[in-house]
Scaffold this motif. Structure first.
Motif, PDB file in Angstrom:
ATOM      1  N   LEU A  29      -4.594   9.630   9.410  1.00 47.16           N
ATOM      2  CA  LEU A  29      -5.430   9.099   8.338  1.00 47.16           C
ATOM      3  C   LEU A  29      -4.620   8.441   7.238  1.00 47.16           C
ATOM      4  O   LEU A  29      -5.046   7.447   6.637  1.00 47.16           O
ATOM      5  CB  LEU A  29      -6.286  10.227   7.748  1.00 47.16           C
ATOM      6  N   GLU A  30      -3.432   8.960   6.936  1.00 49.13           N
ATOM      7  CA  GLU A  30      -2.617   8.419   5.854  1.00 49.13           C
ATOM      8  C   GLU A  30      -2.097   7.020   6.166  1.00 49.13           C
ATOM      9  O   GLU A  30      -1.758   6.262   5.260  1.00 49.13           O
ATOM     10  CB  GLU A  30      -1.447   9.348   5.567  1.00 49.13           C
ATOM     11  N   HIS A  31      -2.006   6.670   7.449  1.00 48.47           N
ATOM     12  CA  HIS A  31      -1.453   5.378   7.843  1.00 48.47           C
ATOM     13  C   HIS A  31      -2.534   4.367   8.214  1.00 48.47           C
ATOM     14  O   HIS A  31      -2.239   3.337   8.816  1.00 48.47           O
ATOM     15  CB  HIS A  31      -0.486   5.557   9.016  1.00 48.47           C
ATOM     16  N   PRO A  36     -11.161   6.902   5.397  1.00 51.01           N
ATOM     17  CA  PRO A  36     -10.339   5.775   5.869  1.00 51.01           C
ATOM     18  C   PRO A  36     -10.815   5.264   7.228  1.00 51.01           C
ATOM     19  O   PRO A  36     -11.279   6.028   8.073  1.00 51.01           O
ATOM     20  CB  PRO A  36      -8.936   6.385   5.984  1.00 51.01           C
ATOM     21  N   PHE A  37     -10.699   3.969   7.416  1.00 50.67           N
ATOM     22  CA  PHE A  37     -10.962   3.342   8.716  1.00 50.67           C
ATOM     23  C   PHE A  37     -10.166   2.050   8.759  1.00 50.67           C
ATOM     24  O   PHE A  37     -10.153   1.288   7.795  1.00 50.67           O
ATOM     25  CB  PHE A  37     -12.447   3.047   8.904  1.00 50.67           C
ATOM     26  N   ASP A  38      -9.488   1.804   9.869  1.00 49.38           N
ATOM     27  CA  ASP A  38      -8.623   0.629   9.963  1.00 49.38           C
ATOM     28  C   ASP A  38      -9.300  -0.483  10.752  1.00 49.38           C
ATOM     29  O   ASP A  38      -9.526  -0.347  11.956  1.00 49.38           O
ATOM     30  CB  ASP A  38      -7.298   0.984  10.635  1.00 49.38           C
ATOM     31  N   PRO A  39      -9.664  -1.607  10.097  1.00 44.16           N
ATOM     32  CA  PRO A  39     -10.296  -2.724  10.818  1.00 44.16           C
ATOM     33  C   PRO A  39      -9.365  -3.427  11.787  1.00 44.16           C
ATOM     34  O   PRO A  39      -9.828  -4.192  12.630  1.00 44.16           O
ATOM     35  CB  PRO A  39     -10.734  -3.662   9.687  1.00 44.16           C
ATOM     36  N   GLU A  40      -8.066  -3.207  11.647  1.00 40.53           N
ATOM     37  CA  GLU A  40      -7.094  -3.753  12.610  1.00 40.53           C
ATOM     38  C   GLU A  40      -6.422  -2.632  13.396  1.00 40.53           C
ATOM     39  O   GLU A  40      -5.240  -2.670  13.656  1.00 40.53           O
ATOM     40  CB  GLU A  40      -6.022  -4.590  11.887  1.00 40.53           C
ATOM     41  N   GLY A  42       0.787  -1.216   0.000  1.00 40.92           N
ATOM     42  CA  GLY A  42       0.000   0.000   0.000  1.00 40.92           C
ATOM     43  C   GLY A  42       0.821   1.269   0.000  1.00 40.92           C
ATOM     44  O   GLY A  42       0.269   2.365  -0.069  1.00 40.92           O
ATOM     45  N   TYR A  43       2.151   1.152   0.049  1.00 42.78           N
ATOM     46  CA  TYR A  43       2.979   2.353   0.124  1.00 42.78           C
ATOM     47  C   TYR A  43       3.974   2.438  -1.025  1.00 42.78           C
ATOM     48  O   TYR A  43       4.837   3.288  -1.035  1.00 42.78           O
ATOM     49  CB  TYR A  43       3.747   2.373   1.457  1.00 42.78           C
ATOM     50  N   HIS A  95      -9.560   1.586   2.440  1.00 41.97           N
ATOM     51  CA  HIS A  95     -10.803   1.023   1.883  1.00 41.97           C
ATOM     52  C   HIS A  95     -11.564   0.339   3.011  1.00 41.97           C
ATOM     53  O   HIS A  95     -11.490  -0.873   3.174  1.00 41.97           O
ATOM     54  CB  HIS A  95     -10.500   0.033   0.767  1.00 41.97           C
ATOM     55  N   PRO A  96     -12.302   1.088   3.810  1.00 42.97           N
ATOM     56  CA  PRO A  96     -12.919   0.547   5.026  1.00 42.97           C
ATOM     57  C   PRO A  96     -13.981  -0.497   4.740  1.00 42.97           C
ATOM     58  O   PRO A  96     -14.599  -0.506   3.671  1.00 42.97           O
ATOM     59  CB  PRO A  96     -13.521   1.778   5.691  1.00 42.97           C
TER      60      PRO A  96
END
Length: 247
Positions: free
Chosen positions: A200-202, A236-240, A74-75, A206-207
């Motif tokens: 947010l960038e990290h 953005p939203f991080d499921p982990e 992703g980077y 794709h939530p």
């Protein structure tokens, strides 16, 4: 998980739950952690040297964490031109392997340092051997619930990309919250903690809530946005993340 990724949209019972609720696929991550916990209990049943065991745990944790960061990608950018490289501003720090590594670290430290090595010959001896672990587990759960329902989530903004194919542009979108104790996608404490500590960038770009009824015409599968979809569908939203909801 192959079935979930390929036919989850056809059979919702094996697809991930869009947000509220639970399905068969949602038990996969907890089973991973359960397997880690069982292995920790077996490996550290008898610890001759706690310091050496701690060093091994720290080394394995670092290996798993770094491997997770490398595998999820992703980077990378510019893979088709001469600007190929790594964009450190977009590294997603947390993911599946990273969460497993952190869970392994805390479970191992608890097993190494908080468990009495005495033999268990009665119920009281069992309680005495593991009572520090139970205390730590209860404290962690209490702190988690206090953060989840007690943190005030203010309004926040994110950069939204334009859908115009002719040129690239972006604009700032504001999500109005100002609530406490919400479990809905845009205003929960889990996302707030990640936005503050990770940025947010990290975070995952794709939530999972993109498959909810508010954000997909094909819910519980991926699809186009409904005509009146809320703008947080693309946030953005991080499921982990740090305070993952299903932990």
């Amino acid at each position: 998980m192959i079935l979930v990724d390929d036919v989850g949209g056809v059979f919702p019972s094996i697809n991930h739950s869009p947000w509220f609720g639970v399905t068969l696929a949602d038990f996969v991550m907890p089973y991973f952690l359960f397997g880690v916990g069982v292995s920790v209990g077996l490996v550290f049943k008898k610890v001759p040297n706690r310091v050496d065991a701690t060093k091994k745990v720290l080394l394995r944790t670092i290996k798993l964490f770094v491997l997770g960061v490398l595998l999820q990608g992703g980077y990378f950018h510019g893979s088709h031109d001469l600007t190929y490289g790594v964009n450190v501003r977009k590294i997603r720090w947390l993911g599946m392997l990273q969460r497993i590594s952190l869970g392994y670290l805390f479970a191992s430290m608890s097993e190494i340092w908080l468990v009495d090595n005495s033999a268990v010959e009665s119920i009281m001896a069992f309680v005495k051997k593991y009572h520090f672990q139970w205390m730590v587990a209860l404290i962690v759960c209490a702190v988690y619930m206090c953060l989840l329902y007690g943190l005030f989530v203010p309004d926040w903004t994110f950069e939204r990309q334009c859908v115009t194919p002719s040129y690239n542009c972006s604009y700032t979108q504001t999500v109005h919250c100002g609530v406490r104790g919400s479990l809905d996608p845009p205003c929960n404490a889990v996302g707030f903690v990640d936005r503050v500590l990770l940025g947010l960038e990290h975070m995952y770009q794709h939530p999972l809530y993109i498959i909810t009824e508010q954000c997909s015409v094909n819910s519980p599968d991926y699809g186009p946005l409904p005509p009146k979809a809320p703008y947080w569908c693309l946030a953005p939203f991080d499921p982990e993340g740090i305070l993952r909801l299903d932990n």
